[in-house]
Design an enzyme around this catalytic site. Structure first.
Site, short mmCIF file in Angstrom:
data_model
loop_
_atom_site.label_atom_id
_atom_site.label_comp_id
_atom_site.label_asym_id
_atom_site.label_seq_id
_atom_site.Cartn_x
_atom_site.Cartn_y
_atom_site.Cartn_z
N GLY A 44 42.09 42.07 42.16
CA GLY A 44 41.82 42.97 43.11
C GLY A 44 40.21 43.41 43.13
CB SER A 45 38.83 46.79 44.43
OG SER A 45 39.30 46.55 45.61
CB THR A 46 39.80 45.99 38.58
OG1 THR A 46 40.51 44.53 38.67
CG2 THR A 46 40.56 47.03 38.87
CG PHE A 47 36.80 39.94 40.25
CD1 PHE A 47 36.55 39.51 38.71
CD2 PHE A 47 36.25 39.13 41.35
CE1 PHE A 47 36.08 38.36 38.72
CE2 PHE A 47 35.68 37.92 40.89
CZ PHE A 47 35.55 37.24 39.55
CE LYS A 48 36.20 45.18 46.37
NZ LYS A 48 36.71 45.98 47.02
#
Lengths: 384, 619
Positions: free
Chosen positions: B318-322
């Site tokens: 999810g957004s932790t990959f951004k």
């Protein structure tokens, strides 16, 4: 031979003279051998006089007294009583047979309360006495006749059959072998032995089929192949050989026999005591014991050769051969040469009756020695 | 007289024959004895020793497992067993009655003992009851005079004092299985246990030690007479883990009944300080074998207690990959930190419309704001400029898509998709839209919580490719040398600024509510939400409340963080399965855990030379 001096009044010996003429060398040999036995019984009990060594010492002491006492008895009295002794022994055997029938199974003992008597042991000595007396009464020529086979044959056969019925194969074989040896020494014609030799296979077949019990057959089979059943009947022989073999030349040391003390060895205080001795004292110890036995046998033969009477000669040789048969059968058994038959090792194994029988036998030999120069009449009270 | 002389001569001849036979027979016996005692003596010596010498194995005590401060996680507890030697008692039945009057003894036990004592040799101890309490032991000991033949035997069994709290780290021990038999005779000892999971399994060889032997002399009946020789074995090596059990306990409790994972690690040396996969299980229950109902219960539990979710659970990041996408963009130079992208709430590519989580859009956003507000459209744009392979390359530099190598079983590698991967595995060509989806950590992307923690740690130290460890091997340096990350520090500073603002910027930071209020402990982080199923148009329009969605269809809540901001030391990854949004569920857990880690100073290593425990002590 100066017949005059003996014909009417055979020389009487005083007790002191007899004691002086006693075969003290034989006594010394017996004491040495029995001493070795006490040591082994002490070891078998893990270094304790109880429960075996001390009672055995008492028995041996009693046996020695019996032996010396018997040695003092005039050989002519022994000659006179020989058939009576045989008769009593036969009656005892029959008594055991009857008691066995009404009692339980295998019966070899008669309980007299104070002590137990094993008639088959008594018979061993009695048979020698009776055969010696019979052949003493025959001339050399008569001895060689076929008619002279009949009475001794019956004298051997009846007790043998009775003992076989007990059933005690070992003692039965001892009776036949011991009796045969006396007959051989007495001088019966050799052809009878040739015939007996020819008949043996037939007899063996009949015995195997009709006489032997299952457990006796099993023993023979196990003998032929001990590894056949290493945890069953062959176990004893195998363990005995392991104990013996592991003893090596010098043994594991007195009281250090691992196999004996860890109970891998059965009956270490009785029938298998030789194994323990050979394990702990090695080949050297075993040969020492064999040497003692050999000397005792030579002594018996020497006594026989010195005796002026055929009765004395046959008694001494009969006792000597019987003694040898004990030794041979026991050692051959524990080394796996022959099947397991319950025969004790003379003077060593724990057991009262065997010890007494032996000492009585040696008492007779000693009497023959003490009275070696006394001529024995053909028939009691008769002429020489 | 002549006849008599004749008879005597014949006797002499025959006696000599008899004598000769006897001497020959004796010679035969001597030959036989020579054969047995000299020729074959050696063979019989061997047979004799085989007869009497029995080799028994002495199982070594299993190595103990400690946390970094010497707290015992897996210890050997003495257990007491009541045995009966039937030959020492007059009546087994009467003695059993007396025992039953002192301690609890079932009728089944009594029947079993009676049967066993009648079948075995009298000196063989028969177990009457296992696992006596100390109170029961004293009761039996006090009454010893009335209990002939009764003995208390002391044994050892594995015990995990913290039970569920660290079950996935310690693992458990169990009876040796057929497949494990390697020829080590220890494994064939009845009752021997080997590690089945966790470090118990990974460090099985060290923990097991080597067997000692005891040569005993036995008699023909198997009774032990004496000990001949004894060779002590090598006790198992004690193991000191990097874990801080205090923090681990706190973490496990904080997770409560959720199905989820929390990892805390040192961002410099990779020491894993807490590793909680929830729900746990009680490793003690495995020691004596579980009942089949209990085992089925564990297997069928939808929250999968037996799986170590930290290594075996794979979730879209999810957004932790951004942060990874942003760094890749800065390093590739496809966007400048202050360049803005306009977010109307969606982006169109080809025929598809890609939505931002914020329905009406963020307006103009730069990189820091993009991270802070987790603007999806910003990252669609960046990903589109980058292309999938450059994103994947950066993901791999941060430890994604490959096992982290931590010494625990059951680790899965996650997945960082590339064009080549899709063609090889799915046989389809890569679609441009899939790059966009990957840019916000969805689609094919899969990561494990351990990988997320490593990613957070590398973002936190910004310098080296730190690798996690649960155990410092003897002689291993306190600070291992890791490969450099090779990231421009200026680029990294931008990303870290974004992560700080996510939590500490009261103005639209997505996780401002979960900030650590003590300034010295403040954390930087990023929320994430992993979709479990595609969001349909109907869902989007219905704007359903989370409580209305079935549990197993709810999104996974993710959060990665490091702390403190001023001098980063701790990295943390939190995944709550079906927990909903990352900011609402996962972030508060990370806040509490990171605050606790700093309060406890979990990362310190106890002074050398001052052992926190008795060496080798069995507690």
């Amino acid at each position: 031979m100066a017949a005059t001096s003996h014909r009417f009044a055979p020389p009487g010996m005083t007790l002191l003279q007899k004691l002086g003429a006693m075969s003290w060398g034989l006594v010394a040999l017996l004491m040495l051998t029995a001493g070795l036995g006490f040591a082994m019984l002490y070891s078998a009990a893990n270094g304790s006089l109880q429960p075996w060594a001390a009672p055995q010492m008492v028995r041996f002491a009693v046996g020695l007294v019996l032996m010396v006492s018997l040695a003092m008895v005039d050989i002519r009295q022994l000659h006179r009583w020989a058939f009576w002794v045989f008769g009593v022994a036969l009656l005892l055997l029959v008594g055991v047979e009857i008691a066995g029938r009404i009692g339980m199974g295998a019966q070899r003992w008669i309980d007299f309360g104070v002590f137990q008597l094993q008639p088959s042991e008594v018979m061993k000595v009695a048979l020698v006495l009776a055969l010696a007396r019979y052949f003493h009464g025959l001339s050399g020529e008569q001895t060689r006749k076929w008619t002279s086979l009949f009475i001794p044959g019956v004298m051997i056969l009846i007790p043998t059959v009775l003992v076989l019925r007990q059933p005690d194969l070992g003692t039965a074989l001892l009776l036949v072998a011991g009796g045969g040896a006396v007959m051989f020494a007495a001088g019966i014609a050799l052809r009878w032995f040739a015939i007996a030799g020819a008949l043996t296979p037939i007899a063996l077949y009949v015995a195997w089929k009709f006489v032997l019990h299952d457990y006796q057959r099993a023993r023979v089979l196990t003998y032929l192949d001990p590894e056949r059943d290493p945890l069953g009947a062959g176990y004893h022989i195998l363990q005995s050989k392991i104990a013996l073999g592991s003893g090596g030349l010098f043994g594991k040391g007195f009281m250090e026999g691992t196999q004996s003390h860890l109970s891998f060895l059965p009956e270490k205080q009785t029938d298998f005591i030789f194994t323990m001795l050979a394990e702990e004292l090695g080949l050297v110890g075993a040969l020492l014991l064999l040497l003692l036995y050999l000397l005792i046998m030579i002594y018996c033969f020497g006594v026989a050769f010195r005796s002026t009477s055929q009765f004395g000669r046959l008694v001494a040789i009969g006792i000597g051969v019987n003694f040898f048969l004990y030794v041979f059968i026991n050692i051959a058994m524990v080394t796996g040469l022959i099947p397991v038959v319950g025969v004790p090792l003379p003077l060593i194994s724990y057991g009262g009756t065997a010890m007494m029988t032996l000492m009585v036998g040696f008492g007779l030999v000693a009497s023959v020695y003490v009275h070696r120069d006394i001529e024995v009449p053909r028939e009691p009270g008769g002429s020489v | 007289m002549r006849q008599d002389i004749d008879r005597r001569k014949r006797f002499t001849r025959r006696a000599l024959v008899l004598g000769g036979l006897q001497v020959a027979a004796l010679g035969g016996l001597v030959g036989r004895l020579y054969g047995l005692q000299v020729v074959d003596a050696e063979r019989y010596q061997v047979l004799a020793d085989e007869n009497r010498i029995n080799v028994r194995l002495l199982p070594p005590p299993r190595g103990l497992i400690f946390d970094r401060f010497g707290e015992g996680l897996a210890i050997n507890r003495q257990t007491y067993r009541l045995v009966l030697v039937s030959e020492q008692t007059d009546s087994v039945a009467a003695t059993l009655d007396r025992i039953a009057s002192l301690i609890a003894l079932s009728d089944r036990d009594i029947r079993r003992v009676l049967k066993e004592t009648s079948r075995r040799r009298g000196f063989v101890p028969v177990t009457v009851r296992e696992d006596l309490s100390w109170a029961e032991v004293t009761k039996v000991e006090v009454n010893a005079p009335e209990l002939p033949g009764v003995q208390i035997e002391v044994g050892q069994s594995r015990h995990y004092p913290f039970a569920n709290a660290a079950s996935h780290v310690t693992g458990y021990v169990g009876a040796v299985s057929e497949a494990e038999l390697t020829g080590d005779p220890l494994l064939e000892l009845p009752g021997f246990r080997t590690g089945k999971n966790g470090v118990e399994r990974v460090f099985e060889q060290e923990l097991r030690g080597t067997a000692g032997t005891r040569q005993v002399e036995v008699n023909a009946y198997g009774r032990v007479i004496r000990e001949v020789a004894r060779e002590e074995g090598q006790p198992g090596t004690d193991l000191t883990l990097t874990l801080d059990m205090g923090l681990q306990n706190f973490t496990a409790q904080r997770l409560g009944g959720e199905a989820g994972s929390v990892v805390v690690m040192d961002i410099h040396n990779g020491d894993v300080l807490a590793l909680a996969s929830s729900p746990g299980f009680d490793p003690n229950a495995f020691n004596y074998g579980l009942t089949s109902e209990a085992w089925q219960g564990l297997l069928n539990d939808p929250k999968a207690p037996l799986i170590n979710k930290i290594l075996g659970g794979q979730y879209p990041p999810g957004s932790t990959f951004k942060m990874v996408v942003a760094l890749a963009a800065l390093e590739a130079g496809v966007i400048a930190p202050d360049e803005t992208v306009y977010c109307p709430g969606f982006m169109e590519l080809g025929n598809h419309t890609f939505h931002c989580w914020k329905r009406w859009g963020h307006g103009h956003v730069g990189m820091v704001d993009g991270i802070k507000q987790s603007c999806d459209v910003y990252f669609y744009e960046v990903a589109n400029r980058l292309g999938m392979d450059r994103i994947a390359a950066m993901a791999e530099r941060f430890g994604l898509g490959a096992p982290t190598g931590v010494e625990l079983p059951g680790e899965r590698s996650g997945l960082v998709p590339t064009k080549a991967w899709k063609e090889a595995v799915l046989g389809e060509s890569w679609q441009g839209g899939e790059t966009l989806i990957a840019g916000i950590g969805q689609g094919y992307m899969l990561t494990t919580p351990m990988q997320l923690a490593v990613m957070a740690a590398r973002l936190g130290n910004g310098n080296v490719a730190v690798e996690p460890r649960v155990h410092r091997r003897p002689g291993a340096p306190a600070q291992p040398v890791f490969a450099p990350l090779g990231i421009d520090p200026e680029h990294l500073a931008v990303i870290q600024d974004g992560m700080i603002r996510v939590i500490n910027d009261p103005n639209a930071g997505t996780a401002y509510a979960a900030r650590i209020e003590e300034e010295s402990m403040a954390m930087a982080g990023k929320t994430g939400t992993a979709q479990v199923r595609r969001i349909s148009k109907a869902d989007r329009e219905a704007n359903r409340d989370i409580e209305d969605i079935p549990w197993n269809e709810r999104d996974h809540a993710l959060f990665v963080a490091y702390a403190p901001i001023a001098a980063p030391r701790y990295a943390c990854a939190v995944v709550v399965e079906h927990g909903g949004g990352g900011s609402r569920v996962a972030a508060p857990i990370a806040r509490d855990v990171l605050r606790e880690a700093q309060r406890r100073d979990s990362a310190r290593w106890p002074e050398e030379g001052a052992p926190p425990r008795e060496p080798g002590a069995a507690v």
